[in-house]
Structures are given as structure tokens and as C-alpha cells.
Scaffold this motif. Structure first.
Motif, PDB file in Angstrom:
ATOM      1  N   TYR A  63      54.056 -12.149  43.810  1.00 39.79           N
ATOM      2  CA  TYR A  63      52.812 -12.875  44.080  1.00 39.79           C
ATOM      3  C   TYR A  63      52.316 -13.356  42.722  1.00 39.79           C
ATOM      4  O   TYR A  63      52.625 -12.769  41.693  1.00 39.79           O
ATOM      5  CB  TYR A  63      51.773 -11.997  44.783  1.00 39.79           C
ATOM      6  N   ASP A  64      51.613 -14.476  42.685  1.00 39.48           N
ATOM      7  CA  ASP A  64      51.167 -15.095  41.434  1.00 39.48           C
ATOM      8  C   ASP A  64      52.336 -15.343  40.483  1.00 39.48           C
ATOM      9  O   ASP A  64      52.275 -15.062  39.282  1.00 39.48           O
ATOM     10  CB  ASP A  64      50.101 -14.241  40.741  1.00 39.48           C
ATOM     11  N   ALA A  65      53.436 -15.863  41.003  1.00 35.78           N
ATOM     12  CA  ALA A  65      54.592 -16.183  40.164  1.00 35.78           C
ATOM     13  C   ALA A  65      54.648 -17.713  39.995  1.00 35.78           C
ATOM     14  O   ALA A  65      54.166 -18.456  40.845  1.00 35.78           O
ATOM     15  CB  ALA A  65      55.877 -15.690  40.834  1.00 35.78           C
ATOM     16  N   THR A  66      55.208 -18.193  38.942  1.00 39.54           N
ATOM     17  CA  THR A  66      55.600 -17.523  37.722  1.00 39.54           C
ATOM     18  C   THR A  66      54.616 -17.964  36.654  1.00 39.54           C
ATOM     19  O   THR A  66      54.467 -19.168  36.434  1.00 39.54           O
ATOM     20  CB  THR A  66      57.029 -17.944  37.314  1.00 39.54           C
ATOM     21  N   HIS A  67      53.955 -17.028  35.972  1.00 38.93           N
ATOM     22  CA  HIS A  67      52.997 -17.437  34.953  1.00 38.93           C
ATOM     23  C   HIS A  67      53.631 -17.365  33.564  1.00 38.93           C
ATOM     24  O   HIS A  67      54.768 -16.905  33.401  1.00 38.93           O
ATOM     25  CB  HIS A  67      51.701 -16.623  35.051  1.00 38.93           C
ATOM     26  N   LEU A  72      54.946 -14.037  52.159  1.00 41.63           N
ATOM     27  CA  LEU A  72      54.410 -14.193  50.809  1.00 41.63           C
ATOM     28  C   LEU A  72      55.495 -13.923  49.768  1.00 41.63           C
ATOM     29  O   LEU A  72      55.680 -14.700  48.819  1.00 41.63           O
ATOM     30  CB  LEU A  72      53.230 -13.244  50.590  1.00 41.63           C
ATOM     31  N   ALA A  73      56.236 -12.845  49.964  1.00 40.68           N
ATOM     32  CA  ALA A  73      57.303 -12.500  49.025  1.00 40.68           C
ATOM     33  C   ALA A  73      58.373 -13.583  48.994  1.00 40.68           C
ATOM     34  O   ALA A  73      58.821 -14.003  47.909  1.00 40.68           O
ATOM     35  CB  ALA A  73      57.915 -11.159  49.400  1.00 40.68           C
ATOM     36  N   ALA A  74      58.806 -14.046  50.150  1.00 39.38           N
ATOM     37  CA  ALA A  74      59.871 -15.051  50.206  1.00 39.38           C
ATOM     38  C   ALA A  74      59.447 -16.338  49.506  1.00 39.38           C
ATOM     39  O   ALA A  74      60.231 -16.957  48.771  1.00 39.38           O
ATOM     40  CB  ALA A  74      60.244 -15.334  51.655  1.00 39.38           C
ATOM     41  N   ASN A  75      58.204 -16.760  49.730  1.00 43.07           N
ATOM     42  CA  ASN A  75      57.695 -17.975  49.098  1.00 43.07           C
ATOM     43  C   ASN A  75      57.662 -17.844  47.584  1.00 43.07           C
ATOM     44  O   ASN A  75      58.068 -18.755  46.853  1.00 43.07           O
ATOM     45  CB  ASN A  75      56.296 -18.273  49.644  1.00 43.07           C
ATOM     46  N   GLN A  76      57.186 -16.704  47.108  1.00 37.88           N
ATOM     47  CA  GLN A  76      57.051 -16.508  45.673  1.00 37.88           C
ATOM     48  C   GLN A  76      58.405 -16.305  44.983  1.00 37.88           C
ATOM     49  O   GLN A  76      58.593 -16.727  43.847  1.00 37.88           O
ATOM     50  CB  GLN A  76      56.145 -15.308  45.399  1.00 37.88           C
ATOM     51  N   ILE A  77      59.335 -15.678  45.657  1.00 38.25           N
ATOM     52  CA  ILE A  77      60.682 -15.518  45.100  1.00 38.25           C
ATOM     53  C   ILE A  77      61.349 -16.888  44.952  1.00 38.25           C
ATOM     54  O   ILE A  77      61.994 -17.176  43.941  1.00 38.25           O
ATOM     55  CB  ILE A  77      61.534 -14.580  45.971  1.00 38.25           C
ATOM     56  N   ALA A  78      61.187 -17.741  45.953  1.00 41.32           N
ATOM     57  CA  ALA A  78      61.748 -19.090  45.874  1.00 41.32           C
ATOM     58  C   ALA A  78      61.131 -19.876  44.717  1.00 41.32           C
ATOM     59  O   ALA A  78      61.841 -20.590  43.991  1.00 41.32           O
ATOM     60  CB  ALA A  78      61.522 -19.830  47.191  1.00 41.32           C
ATOM     61  N   LEU A  79      59.821 -19.732  44.525  1.00 44.08           N
ATOM     62  CA  LEU A  79      59.153 -20.411  43.421  1.00 44.08           C
ATOM     63  C   LEU A  79      59.650 -19.882  42.078  1.00 44.08           C
ATOM     64  O   LEU A  79      59.902 -20.651  41.138  1.00 44.08           O
ATOM     65  CB  LEU A  79      57.640 -20.212  43.537  1.00 44.08           C
ATOM     66  N   ASN A  82      43.328 -15.055  35.059  1.00 40.70           N
ATOM     67  CA  ASN A  82      43.427 -16.058  33.990  1.00 40.70           C
ATOM     68  C   ASN A  82      44.890 -16.379  33.709  1.00 40.70           C
ATOM     69  O   ASN A  82      45.438 -16.099  32.649  1.00 40.70           O
ATOM     70  CB  ASN A  82      42.725 -15.549  32.720  1.00 40.70           C
ATOM     71  N   LEU A  83      45.519 -16.984  34.700  1.00 36.61           N
ATOM     72  CA  LEU A  83      46.952 -17.246  34.645  1.00 36.61           C
ATOM     73  C   LEU A  83      47.233 -18.729  34.449  1.00 36.61           C
ATOM     74  O   LEU A  83      46.518 -19.593  34.977  1.00 36.61           O
ATOM     75  CB  LEU A  83      47.629 -16.777  35.938  1.00 36.61           C
TER      76      LEU A  83
END
Length: 422
Positions: free
Chosen positions: A49-53, A104-111, A302-303
Motif C-alpha cells: 500500500y502507498d507504493a512506490t515512494h 489493494l495488494a494486487a493493485n499496489q504490487i502491479a504498480l 508526506n510521500l
């Protein structure tokens, strides 16, 4: 789990020196010993989540450079990385946003995969989600319990949680508390509370004892396993995934500085208790990045996101250069001006590619200087300064220097008329 397409890395003639890195576990810089020509590397992956900063990118860039240094020296690498795709912060974010935690996990892993590919990061050979290894992790917990390194603690709601016995492991295995982090107990207690531990949990034998297995709770994902229904604790996940992928006593364990304790301390403790061998020979930690006057963090919000910068037109090579301007072990603060400096730098290098000089530098000499500095604990600021001077004066073989820049730093330099940096 699939990774991403690897970047093309030019081969550069010449010999690379042996890599020397700062080892957190010994608190000094040491040559990295590689057995049988293969360097094995495990880097803790994201909680999706909140990837990738930018903090993520800075961390993974350091280990990308490490692999490039090995490859340049003719050393084969075997790289493993996990994804913590079931964990309290992920579940809390999913509940707060009304999204299924798996979606949520699948979306963020793809990103994350997309960001790593666009930045030209070398992908891991072993890219493993925790949810793919539930049974194996449970077996590891079961073994620790059988060996006497784990015990059960009942919870008020009737679930049985399993904890690691820190004092027993310190007295009965090759691992000693503090071996990896080099922290004292007071700091460990403070960090345990701040970083996912539960030092105040009643029934534990030692406040620092970490959770191995969380018994089933209503409304939480769980799996039926040899140790009962529930889900894994944080540290045992990496212990099992890393050792299964790379074997015991692999070359380097890496991650952000915030993983030094408790995560890497107890991942090493679990692995050592299970195998009676050290988890890794070398521990490397990347400094944290600040933004707007505070450490960049998901909790503060603050990402600065990689995908947003790239989608706005920032070239991946420019973003890499902005990060490479900082040594991986030095804390620093991100400013938008970092990108402006990186843009000017790459433009100057591209101009220098076609510069006609009456007294050019030897490209081979410059490449040797670059190799010495990357081998010197990944000293990228000096590498950039070396390239600034070389491209400003001109070199006798621009293509050789451009190939070395791409091979070692992952930044493409072309003549201006050939187009923009990737």
C-alpha cells in the motif's frame, strides 16, 4: 509471483575490484566474500500500500547498484525479495478505504512492478508473496515450537498466539540479541513499540519476544495450518522465504534502516534457530529519506510517488540521478530542486558525449575510477563528480564511458541529437 523485464546491461572491458560494504552487524566496512562466483542477496520487499515512494526507490536502487557492481566483476547474482501481502497496516488501509485487502495488494504490487521496470531496476529471481508460502511459514513456526524456541500466549478473545523465546534463543543458538542491530535493550524496547512489536503484551516471557503466529481473529484473513488457524508474524515470513530461496548464510541481507530492528534482528534470530547457521554474512541498511521537514512515512503521509513523477514526464534516468546524488547510508531530504539538478547534469553529460577536446581524458582511466568508487561502499556521489569532470573535459572514447555509466549506474548517456535520456 512474476517480476518484471530486466534492463539490458552493457558489458564493459576491464577488471572490477572486490566490493566492499559497510556491515551493520560488525559496524565496519568489509570486503564481501562471494562463494563459488555467486552472490546471494535478499532484500525485504514492500507491504503493498502507498507504493512506490521515493524512500522505496532509494532503498532498492542501492541493491540494484550492488548487483551491477557484482555483475561488472563477473560475479553471478541470485536475488530474492518478498512481498508482505498480508499484514496489519495493509488490512487497516483496506478497511479504511473499503477495498478488499487482496485487491489493494494486487493493485499496489502491479504498480510497484511497473515502477521498478521503468526505473531500470534488476528484478529478483525469487519474487515471493507471503500468501504463497503460508504452509511453509507455519511449518517453520511448528519447528521452532518443537525445538523449544517458541511458546503460546492466549489472548482475551480466546485465540492462541505463538511467540519466539528471545532469551532461550540467545542462550541456545549462534544468534545473540543485538548481534545484527548493535542496539542496546532500552532502544530495542522503544523501537519494538514503534515498529510493530507489542512489548506490553501480557503473558510474554520477555517484552521483546516477537510474534511468530497470530491466531484467528474475527474479520481477519486466516489459514488452517499445522500450528492452527491464523496468519504469520512479520519476521518469520522473511526468515522462511529467504532461506528457502537462497539457503543459509547467504551473502547479503538488505533493506531500509528502519528494518534494522526489530525486523532484521529477529529474522536472523528465527533463521539461526531453525538452521543452526547464520542467516547472512553481511547486513546492509539504507538511510531514510525526509520530505517537508520530516522522515518520509506512510503514517505521516508526506510521500513522493515514483509513478506520479514518471507520469508527469520526469525521465527515469533523471530520477535515478537525483537519487544517486546521495550516498545510500546518509540521511537526506527530498526537494523538487533535486530533479532540476539531475536534469542539468544529464544534459551536460550528453553534451560532453560529443565534445571535441584537445586534451581528452582516458575513458579507461575514468572507468577504473568509477569501478573503484562503486566498490568503495557504493560511493555514488564521488562517481557522479567523476563523471561531471570527465564529460566536461571530454574523453577519448565516449562510448566506453557511456557504456560504463549505464552498466554501473543504470543511466543512459547519448549525444544530444540522438534523443532524450530514458
Amino acid at each position: 509471483m512474476r517480476t518484471w523485464t530486466p534492463p539490458e546491461i552493457p558489458e564493459v572491458e576491464g577488471n572490477a575490484p572486490t566490493l566492499k560494504l559497510f556491515n551493520t552487524a560488525t559496524n565496519k566496512q568489509q570486503f564481501v566474500s562471494v562463494e563459488e562466483g555467486v552472490a546471494t542477496l535478499y532484500v525485504c520487499g514492500i507491504t503493498p500500500y502507498d507504493a512506490t515512494h521515493i524512500g522505496h526507490a532509494f532503498t532498492y536502487l542501492a541493491f540494484d547498484l550492488m548487483q551491477r557492481a557484482w555483475l561488472d566483476g563477473g560475479v553471478r547474482t541470485e536475488y530474492a525479495q518478498n512481498i508482505t501481502d498480508v499484514d496489519d497496516p495493509l488490512l487497516e488501509r483496506a478497511n479504511a478505504t473499503g477495498v478488499d485487502w487482496r485487491d489493494l495488494a494486487a493493485n499496489q504490487i502491479a504498480l510497484y512492478r511497473s515502477d521498478m521496470h521503468r526505473l531500470g531496476m534488476i528484478p529478483p529471481e525469487h519474487f515471493v508473496a507471503v500468501t504463497e508460502r503460508i504452509d511453509e511459514i507455519a511449518e517453520a513456526v511448528h519447528k521452532l515450537h518443537q525445538l523449544g524456541f517458541a511458546y503460546k500466549v492466549p489472548s482475551p478473545d480466546g485465540a492462541a498466539d505463538i511467540y519466539f523465546d528471545t532469551q532461550k534463543a540467545s542462550g541456545s543458538s549462534e544468534w545473540q540479541l543485538g548481534d545484527i542491530s548493535q542496539y542496546d535493550r532500552d532502544l530495542m524496547l522503544l523501537l519494538s513499540k514503534e515498529r510493530g512489536g507489542d512489548p506490553e503484551r501480557a503473558g510474554k516471557r520477555d517484552p521483546l519476544d516477537p510474534l511468530l503466529w497470530r491466531g484467528k481473529r474475527e474479520g481477519e484473513p486466516s489459514w488452517e495450518t499445522v500450528v492452527g488457524e491464523g496468519r504469520p508474524g512479520w519476521h518469520i515470513e522473511c526468515s522462511e522465504i529467504a532461506v528457502s530461496a537462497l539457503g543459509s548464510a547467504f551473502t547479503v541481507q538488505g533493506g531500509g534502516e528502519d528494518l534494522r530492528f526489530p525486523h532484521h534482528e529477529f529474522s536472523a534470530a528465527h533463521a539461526t534457530a531453525l538452521t543452526n547457521m547464520p542467516m547472512a554474512h553481511h547486513y546492509c541498511h539504507v538511510a531514510l529519506v525526509s520530505y517537508q521537514g520530516h522522515k518520509m512515512s506512510k503514517s505521516r503521509g508526506n510521500l513522493v510517488f515514483v509513478s506520479e513523477l514518471l507520469d508527469s514526464g520526469v525521465a527515469p534516468g533523471v530520477l535515478r540521478l537525483a537519487l544517486l546524488a546521495h550516498h545510500y547510508r546518509t540521511e537526506w531530504e527530498w526537494f523538487d530542486a533535486d530533479l532540476d539538478l539531475a536534469k542539468r547534469r544529464i544534459a551536460a553529460w550528453q553534451t560532453g558525449f560529443s565534445r571535441q577536446s584537445d586534451d581528452p581524458l582516458s575513458a579507461k582511466t575514468v572507468v577504473n575510477q568509477l569501478r573503484q568508487e562503486i566498490a568503495n561502499d557504493l560511493n555514488t556521489p564521488v562517481m557522479l563528480a567523476t563523471l561531471d569532470a570527465a564529460w566536461d573535459r571530454g574523453v577519448d572514447d565516449p562510448q566506453l564511458l557511456a557504456d560504463a555509466t549505464e552498466a554501473l549506474l543504470g543511466v543512459t548517456v547519448r549525444p544530444l541529437e540522438a534523443g532524450q535520456n530514458r
